[in-house]
Design a protein around this motif. Structure first.
Motif, PDB file in Angstrom:
ATOM      1  N   GLN A  71       0.912  -1.218  -0.094  1.00 22.94           N
ATOM      2  CA  GLN A  71       0.076  -0.101   0.056  1.00 22.94           C
ATOM      3  C   GLN A  71       0.711   1.215   0.007  1.00 22.94           C
ATOM      4  O   GLN A  71       0.270   2.370  -1.013  1.00 22.94           O
ATOM      5  CB  GLN A  71      -0.744  -0.185   1.105  1.00 22.94           C
ATOM      6  CG  GLN A  71      -1.922   1.191   1.432  1.00 22.94           C
ATOM      7  CD  GLN A  71      -3.092   1.068   1.996  1.00 22.94           C
ATOM      8  OE1 GLN A  71      -3.868  -0.052   1.549  1.00 22.94           O
ATOM      9  NE2 GLN A  71      -2.940   1.880   2.979  1.00 22.94           N
ATOM     10  N   ILE A  72       1.403   1.365   0.603  1.00 23.64           N
ATOM     11  CA  ILE A  72       3.250   2.517   1.096  1.00 23.64           C
ATOM     12  C   ILE A  72       3.533   2.760  -0.577  1.00 23.64           C
ATOM     13  O   ILE A  72       3.195   3.693  -1.081  1.00 23.64           O
ATOM     14  CB  ILE A  72       3.983   1.880   2.203  1.00 23.64           C
ATOM     15  CG1 ILE A  72       3.603   2.530   3.224  1.00 23.64           C
ATOM     16  CG2 ILE A  72       5.163   3.055   1.143  1.00 23.64           C
ATOM     17  CD1 ILE A  72       4.735   1.341   4.259  1.00 23.64           C
ATOM     18  N   ARG A  73       3.961   1.345  -1.339  1.00 22.80           N
ATOM     19  CA  ARG A  73       4.748   1.532  -3.341  1.00 22.80           C
ATOM     20  C   ARG A  73       3.180   2.463  -3.471  1.00 22.80           C
ATOM     21  O   ARG A  73       3.154   2.661  -4.520  1.00 22.80           O
ATOM     22  CB  ARG A  73       4.991   1.027  -3.210  1.00 22.80           C
ATOM     23  CG  ARG A  73       6.374   0.298  -2.761  1.00 22.80           C
ATOM     24  CD  ARG A  73       6.845  -0.659  -3.384  1.00 22.80           C
ATOM     25  NE  ARG A  73       8.031  -1.238  -2.910  1.00 22.80           N
ATOM     26  CZ  ARG A  73       9.162  -0.593  -4.197  1.00 22.80           C
ATOM     27  NH1 ARG A  73       8.850   0.052  -4.752  1.00 22.80           N
ATOM     28  NH2 ARG A  73      10.651  -0.930  -3.755  1.00 22.80           N
ATOM     29  N   LEU A  74       1.846   1.630  -3.803  1.00 21.99           N
ATOM     30  CA  LEU A  74       0.911   2.152  -4.459  1.00 21.99           C
ATOM     31  C   LEU A  74      -0.006   3.734  -3.907  1.00 21.99           C
ATOM     32  O   LEU A  74      -0.080   4.309  -5.368  1.00 21.99           O
ATOM     33  CB  LEU A  74      -0.337   1.247  -4.305  1.00 21.99           C
ATOM     34  CG  LEU A  74      -0.267   0.206  -4.110  1.00 21.99           C
ATOM     35  CD1 LEU A  74      -1.109  -0.734  -4.675  1.00 21.99           C
ATOM     36  CD2 LEU A  74       0.146   0.167  -6.212  1.00 21.99           C
ATOM     37  N   ILE A  75       0.690   4.569  -3.545  1.00 21.48           N
ATOM     38  CA  ILE A  75       0.021   5.399  -2.699  1.00 21.48           C
ATOM     39  C   ILE A  75       1.081   6.658  -2.660  1.00 21.48           C
ATOM     40  O   ILE A  75       0.745   7.895  -2.965  1.00 21.48           O
ATOM     41  CB  ILE A  75      -1.034   5.696  -1.372  1.00 21.48           C
ATOM     42  CG1 ILE A  75      -0.299   5.238  -0.274  1.00 21.48           C
ATOM     43  CG2 ILE A  75      -2.000   4.514  -1.305  1.00 21.48           C
ATOM     44  CD1 ILE A  75      -1.097   5.179   1.269  1.00 21.48           C
TER      45      ILE A  75
END
Length: 820
Positions: free
Chosen positions: A623-627
């Motif tokens: 999720q960190i990489r996506l957002i």
């Protein structure tokens, strides 16, 4: 040289003796405040003898000749065991923490003063019915009887914390109990921060359609599109960094995602093996030591009532009588709206209303600060509610120049009869009667699960705001407060609150999930606390034709993650069993081991397994990489995994797979690449924190339950005596819910979950069981401070009997209060 050595030995020995003497003195003084549970005491305020029989779990069974004297006994028992906790809750509601803790709590006090919870509670006393007023007065007298005993007998100021912090205790008042309820409403309310984060996120995204991905609606029809926040306030800067309240355990303001949760389910006789109704309830709150809940039995004129109370409040909030059982879950009713108020450019003491500019209602308030000069605040209220500071949940980032933010909230009522409703509920006999009396409940809104011997029901209780059908945001983002359509128009009829009684299937339940789908403005909410646990609950309930007390316990303690079982096949679809064999110790080999473990895992978040830690770290890194590139600094506000967001991205719903591409890079990254990179990130983090032997990892080492003392828990050395830490199973999305912190060096610490569990079988009510997460006492030298903690961790319970002979049989003490 020998002389010097001998003197050094003498000096060291003397210092050791002084330290031991100091420790002994502190222990003696602290021990003076341990209550004597076996005594006869003359007190003022009772009309006849009151008997407090404490059973083997130190649960007080309070017996008296009339109900006011029973509540007197409860007040006395609460003050015996939880005096510090009660006084701190009162101080918090009053906005007076800084008198004890100094400048670090000034921002908290400022905001509590602006909300005026204590003043509103004080005025609400007069609107309670006569029975409740008598109960509140008697309860306060019981607390004050304990205070008098402490002063007369020099009982160590009543609590060890009193020696470390100069916190004078004033007599308890009836309004103090109502203030504790309003403080609980504050801790259970999360819509304000949801509105702010939605507005801030919409400002950060280049494509407004992507807002539906990162903040998805619960699946189902009936939700219309919202206006862009920037369109409502064109003068607002597009990007703004936020500020927030100081992070301290003393703050009652919940972080996003930690505003309250719970489980409750019921079964009708047709779905019960015993032929009686069943009820299970486990309300979820932030973990503390001592916990929020205190077990007690009250022998009222209508009969015995037993269950969980909140110290400071004279009522069993969740529990049973021999006729009725009731449990509470957070309803997620949208009971808060943020309004942006336009100031008069010629007179900042005025704000715009539908009828022109109007002067703020103002009042000065002085905050005394330990070791500092007092501060004078000017409290301002609009027709919509109190004006809040820009630092609160970063309101300043979405407030244009020349404007301020105000809050409409159902708890901000001086006509709050929630206490009267709680009293009437304890004295109810049937499900219809319980639902009827709950109409008087205002805040915090809850789902009331209730059973009698034949019937089951669920009713949303609490005031539902009436909004105009033309409201610009439908309560989802802040709106201009000067437009009539955005303002509240009173309360919807109680009959409009969702209600389910005697369902055809014979089973009712709530895991904070969406319970109804109605068009705005009778929609209840657009933000719900659960989209995941409900699927596992449905599976467990429908897998049996009939249920028992034990099957309900099994569901309460279930640790299988529907989320893990549904998301892992999506994000790992192109990674399972692929790639050539790699040498031991290489990143590729670690990835293969991790994927192999997860491929054979059934989704059980067991504390002894490695797979839950690998899964949780992977999803967090993903999720960190996506957002990160889309939201920038705002990404840090998304501390917990949003399963529906991950699902939308990996199913490419409405083009959501675009989140996988890093906008700042030239190549177009795929979702498979992002999944692999995130897994590598997770494995690196795990190796640095827990080592490289993946098969030896334990989820429980990362998922430690943090029952920390809000004050002493930060004191060196002492913290090891007052904090309760436990390896635990479960996770964010399991029925045995252990909500993780989502931040800091230990993002998977278990900080929010079931502080109380109860299961009641009305075929044999005395076979009912309950447990709390810590113990009855708030005194860290008491053996009852943490005696229930290991039982709770292991999923064990203690009996819940109204048989007074059983309580007497192995009582740890009997206190008799007689009129002075």
């Amino acid at each position: 040289m020998g002389l010097v050595f001998r003197w050094l030995v003498r000096i060291a020995s003397g210092l050791i003796l002084l330290i031991l003497a100091a420790i002994g003195l502190v222990y003696f003084l602290a021990g003076q405040s341990l209550p004597d549970y076996d005594q006869t005491l003359e007190v003022k305020g009772v009309t006849a003898p009151v008997e407090i029989v404490r059973d083997t779990a130190n649960v007080p069974h309070i017996l008296a000749e009339n109900d006011p004297d029973v509540f007197f006994g409860l007040g006395y028992a609460h003050a015996q065991d939880r005096l510090w906790q009660m006084t701190m809750m009162r101080r918090t509601a009053q906005g007076r923490l800084s008198e004890v803790f100094g400048a670090r709590t000034v921002p908290i006090d400022k905001l509590l003063r602006r909300l005026d919870l204590y003043g509103l509670a004080y005025h609400s006393v007069e609107v309670q019915d006569d029975y409740t007023k008598a109960a509140l007065r008697a309860y306060a007298s019981g607390v004050n009887a304990r205070l008098a005993e402490i002063n007369e007998e020099a009982l160590g100021r009543g609590a060890p914390e009193m020696f470390l912090f100069n916190a004078p205790v004033s007599p308890w008042q009836p309004g103090d109990s109502l203030a504790v309820i309003k403080l609980m409403a504050l801790q259970l309310s999360g819509h304000l921060q949801d509105e702010v984060i939605r507005a801030r996120t919409s400002l950060m995204l280049n494509n407004p359609e992507r807002l539906m991905d990162i903040l998805p609606d619960v699946p189902g029809p009936g939700i219309a599109a919202l206006p862009e926040y920037a369109a409502l306030f064109p003068r607002l800067p597009q990007y703004a960094t936020g500020s927030s309240m100081p992070d301290t355990p003393l703050s009652p303001f919940p972080q996003r995602g930690l505003a309250g949760a719970s489980n409750a389910w019921t079964a009708a006789p047709s779905r019960s093996a015993s032929g009686g109704t069943l009820l299970a309830n486990d309300p979820h709150l932030g973990f503390t030591a001592p916990g929020v809940w205190y077990l007690a039995r009250l022998e009222l004129a209508k009969g015995g009532v037993i269950g969980a109370t909140i110290p400071g409040v004279p009522a069993v909030m969740t529990g049973r009588s021999d006729r009725l059982g009731w449990g509470l879950t957070s309803s997620y009713l949208d009971d808060q709206d943020v309004h942006i108020e336009q100031l008069n450019p010629d007179n900042p003491e005025e704000y715009l209303t539908p009828n022109g500019y109007k002067t703020f209602r103002t009042r000065p308030s002085i905050i005394e600060i330990k070791d500092g000069a007092p501060i004078t605040l000017t409290l301002r209220w609009t027709e919509n509610g109190p004006v809040l500071p820009g630092s609160h949940y970063s309101l300043g980032t979405i407030t244009p120049p020349g404007h301020v933010a105000s809050l409409s909230w159902t708890a901000l009522s001086a006509q709050d009869t929630s206490m009267t409703a709680s009293m009437a509920l304890m004295n109810s006999d049937t499900v219809p009667q319980a639902i009827d009396v709950a109409e008087q409940f205002i805040a915090p809104s809850q789902n009331l699960s209730v059973v009698d011997r034949d019937t089951i029901g669920l009713k949303l209780i609490g005031a539902m705001p009436r909004r105009d059908v033309h409201n610009q945001s439908r309560g989802r983002i802040p709106t201009p407060g000067w437009l009539e359509a955005n303002r509240w128009q009173g309360r919807l009829p109680y009959a409009d609150n969702p209600e389910f009684v005697e369902p055809a299937g014979g089973v009712l339940g709530n895991t904070n999930n969406k319970i109804i789908d109605r068009p705005f403005p009778e929609h209840v909410s657009y933000e719900w606390g659960d989209t995941q646990r409900i699927h596992r609950w449905e599976r467990l309930m429908q897998s049996r034709e009939v249920h028992t007390r034990d099957s309900f316990i099994e569901a309460q303690l279930d640790t299988v993650s529907f989320t893990a079982r549904s998301l892992l096949p999506l994000i790992g679809a192109d990674l399972w069993f692929t790639g050539a064999s790699s040498p031991e110790g290489t990143p590729e080999r670690q990835r293969q081991i991790a994927l192999s473990l997860l491929a054979e895992w059934n989704g059980e978040m067991n504390e002894h397994l490695p797979e839950p830690l690998i899964y949780a770290a992977w999803l967090r890194a993903l999720q960190i990489r996506l957002i990160a590139d889309e939201l920038g600094p705002l990404a840090s506000e998304y501390k917990h995994i949003e399963p529906l967001f991950i699902e939308r991205v990996y199913r490419d719903i409405d083009g959501a797979s675009v989140w996988c591409d890093v906008r700042q890079s030239a190549p177009v990254e795929t979702c498979t690449e992002m999944a692999q990179l995130a897994l590598d990130d997770a494995l690196i983090w795990i190796s640095e924190r827990y080592g490289t032997a993946l098969e030896s990892l334990r989820w429980g080492d990362a998922h430690q339950a943090t029952h920390d003392h809000p004050v002493l828990g930060e004191v060196p050395v002492l913290r090891y005596f007052v904090n309760i830490r436990q390896s635990t199973s479960g996770g964010d999305n399991t029925l045995l819910r252990g909500r993780t912190s989502g931040e800091g060096p230990d993002p998977f610490e278990n900080v929010h979950g079931a502080g109380y569990r109860g299961v009641y079988d009305f075929a044999d009510p005395d076979s009912s069981v309950f447990i709390t997460a810590t113990g009855q006492s708030g005194h860290f030298l008491s053996r009852y401070y943490d005696d229930q903690a290991q039982l709770w961790r292991r999923g064990e319970y203690i009996p819940m009997s109204l048989d007074i002979d059983l309580a007497r049989a192995a009582a740890v003490g009997v206190t008799t209060l007689i009129p002075r």
